[in-house]
Write a protein that holds these residues in place. Structure first.
Motif, PDB file in Angstrom:
ATOM      1  N   ASP A 167       0.823  -1.206   0.000  1.00 14.91           N
ATOM      2  CA  ASP A 167       0.000   0.000   0.000  1.00 14.91           C
ATOM      3  C   ASP A 167       0.857   1.255   0.000  1.00 14.91           C
ATOM      4  OD1 ASP A 167      -2.342  -1.432  -0.034  1.00 14.91           O
ATOM      5  OD2 ASP A 167      -2.644  -1.361   2.137  1.00 14.91           O
ATOM      6  N   ARG A 168       1.924   1.257   0.789  1.00 14.77           N
ATOM      7  CA  ARG A 168       2.812   2.427   0.839  1.00 14.77           C
ATOM      8  C   ARG A 168       3.569   2.576  -0.481  1.00 14.77           C
ATOM      9  NH1 ARG A 168       6.183   5.018   4.701  1.00 14.77           N
ATOM     10  NH2 ARG A 168       6.796   6.989   3.721  1.00 14.77           N
ATOM     11  N   LEU A 169       4.025   1.467  -1.039  1.00  9.76           N
ATOM     12  CA  LEU A 169       4.695   1.516  -2.340  1.00  9.76           C
ATOM     13  C   LEU A 169       3.774   2.109  -3.400  1.00  9.76           C
ATOM     14  CD1 LEU A 169       6.425  -1.986  -2.396  1.00  9.76           C
ATOM     15  CD2 LEU A 169       7.612   0.205  -2.638  1.00  9.76           C
ATOM     16  N   ARG A 170       2.536   1.638  -3.408  1.00 10.65           N
ATOM     17  CA  ARG A 170       1.558   2.102  -4.394  1.00 10.65           C
ATOM     18  C   ARG A 170       1.318   3.601  -4.232  1.00 10.65           C
ATOM     19  NH1 ARG A 170      -1.959  -0.940  -2.770  1.00 10.65           N
ATOM     20  NH2 ARG A 170      -1.396  -2.762  -4.008  1.00 10.65           N
ATOM     21  N   GLU A 171       1.200   4.049  -2.991  1.00 16.48           N
ATOM     22  CA  GLU A 171       0.959   5.472  -2.701  1.00 16.48           C
ATOM     23  C   GLU A 171       2.112   6.334  -3.186  1.00 16.48           C
ATOM     24  OE1 GLU A 171       0.640   8.382   1.237  1.00 16.48           O
ATOM     25  OE2 GLU A 171       0.583   6.203   1.466  1.00 16.48           O
ATOM     26  N   GLN A 172       3.342   5.896  -2.938  1.00 13.70           N
ATOM     27  CA  GLN A 172       4.507   6.687  -3.327  1.00 13.70           C
ATOM     28  C   GLN A 172       4.686   6.720  -4.836  1.00 13.70           C
ATOM     29  OE1 GLN A 172       4.808   7.909   0.215  1.00 13.70           O
ATOM     30  NE2 GLN A 172       6.502   8.484  -1.103  1.00 13.70           N
ATOM     31  N   LEU A 173       4.559   5.566  -5.476  1.00 16.94           N
ATOM     32  CA  LEU A 173       4.785   5.491  -6.915  1.00 16.94           C
ATOM     33  C   LEU A 173       3.688   6.179  -7.723  1.00 16.94           C
ATOM     34  CD1 LEU A 173       6.153   1.861  -7.367  1.00 16.94           C
ATOM     35  CD2 LEU A 173       7.357   3.993  -7.866  1.00 16.94           C
ATOM     36  N   ALA A 174       2.480   6.196  -7.193  1.00 18.84           N
ATOM     37  CA  ALA A 174       1.360   6.760  -7.943  1.00 18.84           C
ATOM     38  C   ALA A 174       1.520   8.258  -8.176  1.00 18.84           C
ATOM     39  CB  ALA A 174       0.052   6.471  -7.222  1.00 18.84           C
ATOM     40  N   LYS A 175       2.286   8.931  -7.330  1.00 20.25           N
ATOM     41  CA  LYS A 175       2.352  10.388  -7.412  1.00 20.25           C
ATOM     42  C   LYS A 175       3.736  10.924  -7.797  1.00 20.25           C
ATOM     43  CE  LYS A 175       3.276  10.782  -2.432  1.00 20.25           C
ATOM     44  NZ  LYS A 175       2.741  11.253  -1.129  1.00 20.25           N
ATOM     45  N   THR A 176       4.669  10.031  -8.134  1.00 22.18           N
ATOM     46  CA  THR A 176       6.034  10.489  -8.384  1.00 22.18           C
ATOM     47  C   THR A 176       6.323  10.698  -9.868  1.00 22.18           C
ATOM     48  OG1 THR A 176       8.335  10.097  -7.747  1.00 22.18           O
ATOM     49  CG2 THR A 176       7.127   8.218  -8.644  1.00 22.18           C
ATOM     50  N   ASP A 177       7.247  11.607 -10.146  1.00 19.77           N
ATOM     51  CA  ASP A 177       7.740  11.783 -11.511  1.00 19.77           C
ATOM     52  C   ASP A 177       8.815  10.752 -11.838  1.00 19.77           C
ATOM     53  OD1 ASP A 177       6.241  14.223 -11.995  1.00 19.77           O
ATOM     54  OD2 ASP A 177       7.659  15.201 -10.648  1.00 19.77           O
ATOM     55  N   ALA A 178       9.654  10.484 -10.846  1.00 20.42           N
ATOM     56  CA  ALA A 178      10.769   9.555 -11.038  1.00 20.42           C
ATOM     57  C   ALA A 178      11.061   8.869  -9.714  1.00 20.42           C
ATOM     58  CB  ALA A 178      12.007  10.304 -11.526  1.00 20.42           C
ATOM     59  N   ALA A 179      11.530   7.627  -9.787  1.00 21.75           N
ATOM     60  CA  ALA A 179      11.789   6.877  -8.559  1.00 21.75           C
ATOM     61  C   ALA A 179      12.955   5.926  -8.729  1.00 21.75           C
ATOM     62  CB  ALA A 179      10.545   6.094  -8.142  1.00 21.75           C
ATOM     63  N   ALA A 180      13.672   5.736  -7.643  1.00 28.93           N
ATOM     64  CA  ALA A 180      14.686   4.697  -7.537  1.00 28.93           C
ATOM     65  C   ALA A 180      14.230   3.776  -6.414  1.00 28.93           C
ATOM     66  CB  ALA A 180      16.051   5.295  -7.222  1.00 28.93           C
ATOM     67  N   ILE A 181      13.936   2.532  -6.753  1.00 28.53           N
ATOM     68  CA  ILE A 181      13.476   1.563  -5.754  1.00 28.53           C
ATOM     69  C   ILE A 181      14.657   0.687  -5.386  1.00 28.53           C
ATOM     70  CG2 ILE A 181      11.752  -0.171  -5.171  1.00 28.53           C
ATOM     71  CD1 ILE A 181      10.066   0.883  -7.488  1.00 28.53           C
ATOM     72  N   ILE A 182      15.051   0.731  -4.118  1.00 30.07           N
ATOM     73  CA  ILE A 182      16.261   0.062  -3.657  1.00 30.07           C
ATOM     74  C   ILE A 182      15.909  -1.094  -2.705  1.00 30.07           C
ATOM     75  CG2 ILE A 182      17.572   2.208  -3.889  1.00 30.07           C
ATOM     76  CD1 ILE A 182      17.396   2.550  -0.863  1.00 30.07           C
ATOM     77  N   LYS A 183      16.927  -1.858  -2.331  1.00 31.19           N
ATOM     78  CA  LYS A 183      16.781  -2.957  -1.371  1.00 31.19           C
ATOM     79  C   LYS A 183      15.705  -3.943  -1.815  1.00 31.19           C
ATOM     80  CE  LYS A 183      18.006   0.067   2.518  1.00 31.19           C
ATOM     81  NZ  LYS A 183      17.644   0.538   3.869  1.00 31.19           N
ATOM     82  N   LEU A 184      15.799  -4.412  -3.039  1.00 32.26           N
ATOM     83  CA  LEU A 184      14.763  -5.292  -3.584  1.00 32.26           C
ATOM     84  C   LEU A 184      14.794  -6.674  -2.934  1.00 32.26           C
ATOM     85  CD1 LEU A 184      14.993  -4.276  -7.349  1.00 32.26           C
ATOM     86  CD2 LEU A 184      13.233  -3.625  -5.706  1.00 32.26           C
TER      87      LEU A 184
END
Length: 245
Positions: A167-184
């Motif tokens: 849910d938190r991932l979805r919230e952050q990604l839904a509103k961002t222009d660009a993202a780096a997702i780390i610690k996969l």
């Protein structure tokens, strides 16, 4: 500027701990300042797994002079790290009290999710001089290897840890222009499902072990559905596909 014109880096100060950012993996990505400190330090400390493996130590192996005192800070997976950092700070503190210079290795940059910050806090609180030498972060290295600028103009760039819940991932990604997702690591399947759900897969690039011989990079959508990701992996997303567009 020629080497003759370049100001010399001052010698390390006796009794000082230096947190050295040593880059993402390729030995040549260590900075001149970190190299200079490493050459003159009396003691070299670094994080290591309980079985003895230390990526940080491997990165700088070509640059370490002979005869240095070495401290392996052994982290036991799944166990609290605070006692380990407490003990390491005490051991390092003894060398500092004797007037020795201590270089503490940190992959990437010490203050960008770097393990050195935990020693920095303990040593600084104890009154020891501590200095930090910034390094090339994994995020910058991944962008360079992928040929994918992180952000441009007024883009908002987010750094998102993979362990966040869906849910938190979805919230952050839904509103961002660009993202780096780390610690996969073991969170990869969850992260990928959220990216697919948001329709961002065709704008996502995957990379693991950036700058190492084992580096792998591929558009996220080309990975098999059952693909696994190591801890040292990252997904870069830009909503426009390329930052320059």
């Amino acid at each position: 500027m020629s080497s003759a014109e370049r100001p010399a880096t001052p010698l390390p100060v006796a009794g000082t701990a230096y947190g050295l950012g040593i880059g993402p993996g390729e030995p040549d990505l260590i900075t001149l300042k970190a190299y200079n400190v490493l050459q003159k330090a009396d003691v070299i400390a670094y994080p290591a797994l309980e079985d003895g493996v230390s990526l940080a130590r491997q990165i700088v192996d070509p640059h370490i002079p002979e005869g240095r005192i070495e401290i392996a800070i052994r982290i036991e997976m799944g166990k609290p790290a605070d006692p380990v950092y407490d003990a390491a700070a005490l051991e390092i503190g003894k060398h500092l009290a004797d007037g020795k210079t201590v270089a503490v290795l940190c992959e990437g940059d010490p203050f960008f999710y770097g393990s050195f910050m935990y020693l920095f806090g303990r040593l600084a609180d104890a009154g020891y001089p501590v200095k930090t030498v910034p390094g090339v972060s994994s995020m910058m290295a991944c962008a360079a290897q992928l040929g994918a600028p992180l952000a441009a103009k007024n883009d908002v760039l987010q750094v998102i840890p993979g362990p966040l819940d869906a849910d938190r991932l979805r919230e952050q990604l839904a509103k961002t222009d660009a993202a780096a997702i780390i610690k996969l690591g073991r969170h990869f399947a969850k992260v990928r499902a959220v990216i697919d759900e948001l329709g961002l897969t065709d704008r996502a690039r995957y990379i693991e072990r950036a700058t190492l011989e084992t580096q792998k990079m591929v558009p996220l959508g080309e990975l098999p559905s059952d693909a696994k990701a190591p801890y040292f992996s990252m997904i870069l997303i830009h909503r426009r596909g390329d930052a320059w567009r």
